[in-house]
Motif scaffolding. Structure first.
Motif: not given
Length: 297
Positions: A1-20
């Motif tokens: 069972x997934x935990x209740x969602x947590x609020x996003x602390x203010x990041x609108x767009x995130x760029x991730x380099x490396x998806x391993x």
């Protein structure tokens, strides 16, 4: 069972380099936030990148690393240390002026030196989650990888100075990044680069070297992994880790590994000597010392 969602602390767009393993797990964890950010990512494995977008793990499969970081509020380099050093130099001037930058590498001194050389100031916060898996790639990623994990955060100035400033999650890069990691269930803590690298030399890099040395020794002796019992399997689990990944890590922290390796070698010599002399007292003493330490005594 997934935990209740947590609020996003203010990041609108995130760029991730490396998806391993690390970058992919971060993307999966970010997806569980109450208001997930827009996720752009790049991976050298184009098939995995396409799969991640098709599965809804990311929103945008960037054609190159530079495209992943443009317009991002937060840029995460989930790449080997050598690659992160090159990318920081190559991406200078591409990040938005307001963007916070971080990495997930397990050696911090070379990363922080490069950030200082590039004049990134407090906007770059080095990161190292103390978690992982001997498996690699997006297929090994999981949304709960960072839950309850210690995440070391290395600010541009010493943690002591960072504590002197009043916390301001709205503007302070260290505070904002710590808030994000807490939202993902992790336990962030500040540390300086020198102390971090010495600590992980003992707590992470030496265990990897010991497990790999044991695996190589058993291989030379003709022992098949299927012949191992539970203890042998547990002790050699780390030997299955990526040689490419660990060669990169160990060479970047080589100067701090001489003493840990010397201490391990000395202990093995003590054990060998006790066995050769049929010395039960010394043998028992060494085994008891290890047992007492492991049980938290």
């Amino acid at each position: 069972m997934n935990p209740s969602p947590t609020p996003n602390p203010g990041f609108r767009r995130i760029g991730i380099v490396g998806l391993g393993l690390m970058g992919g797990s971060l993307a999966l964890a970010l997806r569980r936030l109450e208001e997930p950010p827009f996720l752009a990512a790049f991976s050298l494995d184009r098939d995995e990148l396409a799969q991640a977008q098709a599965a809804g793990i990311i929103d945008h499969a960037a054609p190159d690393p530079a495209a992943a970081v443009q317009d991002a509020d937060l840029v995460v380099y989930a790449t080997p240390i050598a690659a992160t050093l090159e990318l920081l130099h190559a991406h200078r001037g591409l990040w938005p002026a307001h963007a916070i930058l971080t990495d997930l590498g397990s050696v911090k001194r070379p990363i922080m030196r490069r950030a200082a050389q590039l004049g990134l100031g407090t906007r770059f916060v080095g990161g190292h989650p103390m978690t992982g898996d001997h498996r690699t790639g997006l297929a090994a990623a999981r949304a709960d990888l960072y839950e309850l994990a210690r995440v070391w955060l290395v600010p541009a100035e010493s943690p002591a100075h960072a504590h002197d400033r009043p916390p301001n999650p709205g503007h302070d890069p260290l505070a904002r990044l710590a808030a994000l990691w807490r939202a993902l269930g992790a336990q962030p803590a500040p540390i300086d680069a020198d102390r971090h690298d010495l600590l992980v030399a003992w707590t992470s890099h030496l265990p990897q070297l010991a497990a790999s040395a044991l695996g190589a020794t058993l291989q030379r002796a003709g022992i098949d992994p299927t012949d191992l019992g539970p203890g042998g399997r547990d002790t050699t689990r780390l030997a299955a880790a990526s040689p490419d990944l660990w060669t990169d890590i160990l060479l970047h922290n080589a100067d701090l590994l001489a003493r840990p390796l010397a201490e391990l070698r000395a202990t093995l010599d003590q054990l060998a000597d006790a066995l050769a002399r049929h010395d039960p007292h010394t043998l028992h003493q060494l085994l008891e010392r290890a047992r007492h330490w492991r049980q938290g005594g």
